[in-house]
Design a protein around this motif. Structure first.
Motif, PDB file in Angstrom:
ATOM      1  N   VAL A   4       0.866  -1.304  -0.202  1.00  0.00           N
ATOM      2  CA  VAL A   4       0.146  -0.097   0.051  1.00  0.00           C
ATOM      3  C   VAL A   4       0.923   1.213   0.174  1.00  0.00           C
ATOM      4  O   VAL A   4       0.534   2.237  -0.769  1.00  0.00           O
ATOM      5  CB  VAL A   4      -1.066   0.097   1.212  1.00  0.00           C
ATOM      6  N   ALA A   5       1.734   1.244   0.771  1.00  0.00           N
ATOM      7  CA  ALA A   5       2.663   2.462   0.961  1.00  0.00           C
ATOM      8  C   ALA A   5       3.387   2.555  -0.456  1.00  0.00           C
ATOM      9  O   ALA A   5       3.515   3.893  -0.822  1.00  0.00           O
ATOM     10  CB  ALA A   5       3.962   2.478   2.121  1.00  0.00           C
ATOM     11  N   GLY A   6       4.079   1.675  -0.821  1.00  0.00           N
ATOM     12  CA  GLY A   6       4.468   1.637  -2.201  1.00  0.00           C
ATOM     13  C   GLY A   6       3.702   2.012  -3.414  1.00  0.00           C
ATOM     14  O   GLY A   6       3.994   3.067  -4.278  1.00  0.00           O
ATOM     15  N   ALA A   7       2.359   1.628  -3.595  1.00  0.00           N
ATOM     16  CA  ALA A   7       1.390   2.222  -4.334  1.00  0.00           C
ATOM     17  C   ALA A   7       1.137   3.843  -4.346  1.00  0.00           C
ATOM     18  O   ALA A   7       1.052   4.545  -5.160  1.00  0.00           O
ATOM     19  CB  ALA A   7       0.182   1.546  -4.176  1.00  0.00           C
ATOM     20  N   GLU A   8       0.920   4.238  -2.978  1.00  0.00           N
ATOM     21  CA  GLU A   8       0.792   5.626  -2.566  1.00  0.00           C
ATOM     22  C   GLU A   8       2.080   6.242  -2.959  1.00  0.00           C
ATOM     23  O   GLU A   8       1.750   7.665  -3.646  1.00  0.00           O
ATOM     24  CB  GLU A   8       0.413   5.933  -1.238  1.00  0.00           C
ATOM     25  N   ARG A   9       3.334   5.817  -2.980  1.00  0.00           N
ATOM     26  CA  ARG A   9       4.527   6.628  -3.201  1.00  0.00           C
ATOM     27  C   ARG A   9       4.625   6.593  -4.762  1.00  0.00           C
ATOM     28  O   ARG A   9       5.175   7.842  -5.475  1.00  0.00           O
ATOM     29  CB  ARG A   9       5.783   5.923  -2.773  1.00  0.00           C
ATOM     30  N   ILE A  10       4.386   5.678  -5.536  1.00  0.00           N
ATOM     31  CA  ILE A  10       4.610   5.568  -7.130  1.00  0.00           C
ATOM     32  C   ILE A  10       3.533   6.416  -7.694  1.00  0.00           C
ATOM     33  O   ILE A  10       3.974   6.984  -9.007  1.00  0.00           O
ATOM     34  CB  ILE A  10       4.782   4.089  -7.454  1.00  0.00           C
ATOM     35  N   LEU A  11       2.290   5.959  -7.613  1.00  0.00           N
ATOM     36  CA  LEU A  11       1.425   6.632  -8.462  1.00  0.00           C
ATOM     37  C   LEU A  11       1.106   7.923  -8.762  1.00  0.00           C
ATOM     38  O   LEU A  11       0.931   8.531  -9.898  1.00  0.00           O
ATOM     39  CB  LEU A  11      -0.078   6.140  -7.787  1.00  0.00           C
ATOM     40  N   HIS A  13      -7.474  -0.057  -0.134  1.00  0.00           N
ATOM     41  CA  HIS A  13      -7.178   1.267   0.285  1.00  0.00           C
ATOM     42  C   HIS A  13      -7.336   2.374  -0.630  1.00  0.00           C
ATOM     43  O   HIS A  13      -7.735   3.323  -0.168  1.00  0.00           O
ATOM     44  CB  HIS A  13      -5.528   1.139   0.827  1.00  0.00           C
ATOM     45  N   LEU A  14      -6.812   2.288  -1.792  1.00  0.00           N
ATOM     46  CA  LEU A  14      -6.902   3.337  -2.822  1.00  0.00           C
ATOM     47  C   LEU A  14      -8.572   3.852  -3.101  1.00  0.00           C
ATOM     48  O   LEU A  14      -8.669   5.190  -3.200  1.00  0.00           O
ATOM     49  CB  LEU A  14      -6.179   3.069  -4.117  1.00  0.00           C
ATOM     50  N   PRO A  38      -9.105   7.867  -4.157  1.00  0.00           N
ATOM     51  CA  PRO A  38      -9.708   7.526  -5.263  1.00  0.00           C
ATOM     52  C   PRO A  38      -9.063   7.991  -6.412  1.00  0.00           C
ATOM     53  O   PRO A  38      -9.185   7.681  -7.731  1.00  0.00           O
ATOM     54  CB  PRO A  38     -11.159   8.258  -5.022  1.00  0.00           C
ATOM     55  N   GLU A  39      -8.286   9.241  -6.254  1.00  0.00           N
ATOM     56  CA  GLU A  39      -7.670  10.005  -7.439  1.00  0.00           C
ATOM     57  C   GLU A  39      -6.506   9.190  -7.811  1.00  0.00           C
ATOM     58  O   GLU A  39      -5.998   9.503  -9.096  1.00  0.00           O
ATOM     59  CB  GLU A  39      -7.213  11.677  -7.189  1.00  0.00           C
ATOM     60  N   LEU A  40      -5.945   8.494  -7.059  1.00  0.00           N
ATOM     61  CA  LEU A  40      -4.794   7.424  -7.449  1.00  0.00           C
ATOM     62  C   LEU A  40      -5.497   6.201  -7.810  1.00  0.00           C
ATOM     63  O   LEU A  40      -4.903   5.495  -8.790  1.00  0.00           O
ATOM     64  CB  LEU A  40      -3.791   7.365  -6.200  1.00  0.00           C
ATOM     65  N   ALA A  41      -6.563   5.749  -7.277  1.00  0.00           N
ATOM     66  CA  ALA A  41      -7.242   4.437  -7.719  1.00  0.00           C
ATOM     67  C   ALA A  41      -7.363   4.678  -9.174  1.00  0.00           C
ATOM     68  O   ALA A  41      -7.438   3.503 -10.087  1.00  0.00           O
ATOM     69  CB  ALA A  41      -8.481   4.236  -6.869  1.00  0.00           C
TER      70      ALA A  41
END
Length: 296
Positions: A130-137, A164-165, A170-173
């Protein structure tokens, strides 16, 4: 096996049709090939998956492990910025990009230097949380997770990322697409090197668009024929000695493009490849007109 024989027969018929109908659109493609529209940068040449169709799965990969020098990555991006690159930039090729922990910083650097490029990652999703997704997206235009498994079931970490997204970001999802895929599925034969597609090795003759728009950069800076050249059997240039622009416009690529206009059978590696997706005249004409070679 029967599947292979039937598939090859169907592809041979399709190949004849594409060869007969694609001449004019390939001439237009060649005329527009002064700059790549689709670039793949492989910062590490390893994958952690066991996909039966992939010649570089972790059980089959014969390549020596390589990581791209950080200075080389920055140089590539800087040269693309100077070239006003606005096409697709894939931060992966025949590898799992999140095995390189520098990928987050690389994505941020690429996004800052290439604000008009379509920056993308395709991953099997097993090495990101989850943390990685928030960081990369935030630094990507788009990310795809191909959830390879023995059944159509999400890996726990991928399910957690989606939940989580969708709930919190939602803007990252909206930038993430997740697909269910099977480890043992059959795909194209990857220039004859797919482990589960080696019953027959037919030769095809329709031209392929990849050498006209796609640049694949291996960790050492050398350019593969295309994304289907997973083992790096052919080298068209070297950005470490020629620079990005020079490597794209060099005599090797020009000779490959000239040969491809006559048909893929004129190039030994390509003759074995049954990936006909970029032989379709309508698709190529649409891509040339729009400049969109993402495949979307």
């Amino acid at each position: 096996m029967l599947y292979e024989r039937v598939r090859v027969f169907r592809w041979k018929v399709k190949d004849l049709y594409l060869r007969a109908t694609g001449r004019d659109v390939f001439r237009r493609l060649a005329a527009a090939a002064d700059k790549p529209a689709h670039i793949e940068i492989e910062t590490i040449n390893k994958c952690n998956s066991t996909c039966g169709f992939c010649p570089v799965n972790r059980f089959s990969d014969p390549r020596k492990t390589m990581r791209m020098d950080e200075a080389l990555f920055h140089r590539i991006i800087d040269e693309l910025a100077a070239w006003d690159y606005r096409g697709t930039l894939n931060l992966f090729s025949n590898n799992e990009p999140f095995l390189d922990k520098r990928i987050y910083d690389f994505a941020a650097y690429a996004r800052a230097k290439l604000p008009h490029a379509f920056v993308q990652i395709i991953s099997n999703g097993t090495a990101i949380d989850v943390a990685g997704a928030e960081r990369i997206l935030p630094n990507l235009s788009h990310m795809v997770i191909n959830n390879y498994a023995k059944e159509y079931k999400l890996h726990d970490n991928v399910a957690a990322i989606i939940a989580h997204l969708e709930a919190k970001r939602p803007e990252l999802a909206d930038k993430l697409v997740v697909g269910y895929r099977l480890l043992d599925e059959f795909k194209t034969n990857r220039a004859g090197n797919a482990p589960n597609r080696k019953v027959k090795a037919p030769h095809f003759k329709s031209p392929c668009a990849y050498p006209f728009f796609q640049m694949v950069i291996r960790p050492d800076g050398k350019l593969s024929m295309c994304c289907n050249d997973a083992l790096g059997e052919d080298t068209l240039g070297d950005v470490t000695t020629e620079g990005v622009k020079g490597a794209w416009l060099n005599a090797n690529r020009r000779s490959v493009q000239d040969a491809m206009l006559k048909g893929r059978h004129t190039i030994p590696l390509c003759a074995k490849c049954d990936n006909l997706a970029w032989s379709r005249p309508k698709r190529i004409a649409k891509a040339v007109k729009s400049g969109n070679f993402t495949g979307a």
